[in-house]
Design a protein around this motif. Structure first.
Motif, PDB file in Angstrom:
ATOM      1  N   ARG A 134      26.084  25.379  21.159  1.00 52.12           N
ATOM      2  CA  ARG A 134      27.193  24.419  21.007  1.00 52.12           C
ATOM      3  C   ARG A 134      28.089  24.816  19.833  1.00 52.12           C
ATOM      4  O   ARG A 134      29.321  24.739  19.925  1.00 52.12           O
ATOM      5  N   VAL A 135      27.479  25.260  18.744  1.00 60.87           N
ATOM      6  CA  VAL A 135      28.247  25.702  17.571  1.00 60.87           C
ATOM      7  C   VAL A 135      29.091  26.921  17.939  1.00 60.87           C
ATOM      8  O   VAL A 135      30.287  26.987  17.616  1.00 60.87           O
ATOM      9  N   GLU A 142      31.953  25.967  20.098  1.00 58.48           N
ATOM     10  CA  GLU A 142      32.948  25.211  19.339  1.00 58.48           C
ATOM     11  C   GLU A 142      33.820  26.107  18.468  1.00 58.48           C
ATOM     12  O   GLU A 142      35.026  25.888  18.338  1.00 58.48           O
ATOM     13  N   LEU A 143      33.211  27.132  17.866  1.00 58.80           N
ATOM     14  CA  LEU A 143      33.908  27.899  16.833  1.00 58.80           C
ATOM     15  C   LEU A 143      34.351  29.301  17.237  1.00 58.80           C
ATOM     16  O   LEU A 143      35.134  29.909  16.511  1.00 58.80           O
ATOM     17  N   ILE A 185      29.600  30.159  11.780  1.00 57.92           N
ATOM     18  CA  ILE A 185      28.548  30.114  12.797  1.00 57.92           C
ATOM     19  C   ILE A 185      27.215  30.490  12.174  1.00 57.92           C
ATOM     20  O   ILE A 185      26.195  29.834  12.416  1.00 57.92           O
ATOM     21  N   ARG A 203      25.952  27.603  10.032  1.00 56.39           N
ATOM     22  CA  ARG A 203      25.413  26.517  10.849  1.00 56.39           C
ATOM     23  C   ARG A 203      24.086  26.925  11.476  1.00 56.39           C
ATOM     24  O   ARG A 203      23.179  26.103  11.609  1.00 56.39           O
TER      25      ARG A 203
END
Length: 64
Positions: A13-14, A17-18, A28, A31
């Protein structure tokens, strides 16, 4: 669902998203460290694969 699967899904998901943001690799990785508690080699390889970059770019990024 296993804890490991939950962590990988959270990381994905990270990445989703990025990934298109300029300079996304470092956020990334930060996270990912939050998710896993550290950055094991298999997580670094996963990030590289998902970002379509060489693993060496992920492994050496924090150091130069």
């Amino acid at each position: 669902m296993s804890l490991e699967k939950e962590r990988v899904e959270a990381l994905q998901r990270v990445i989703d998203e990025l990934r298109d943001e300029p300079g996304a690799l470092m956020p990334i990785m930060q996270r990912a460290q939050d998710i896993f508690g550290y950055l094991p080699e298999d997580v670094q390889k996963y990030i590289a694969k998902e970002m379509d970059i060489l693993t060496v770019a992920v492994v050496t990024k924090p150091f130069g």
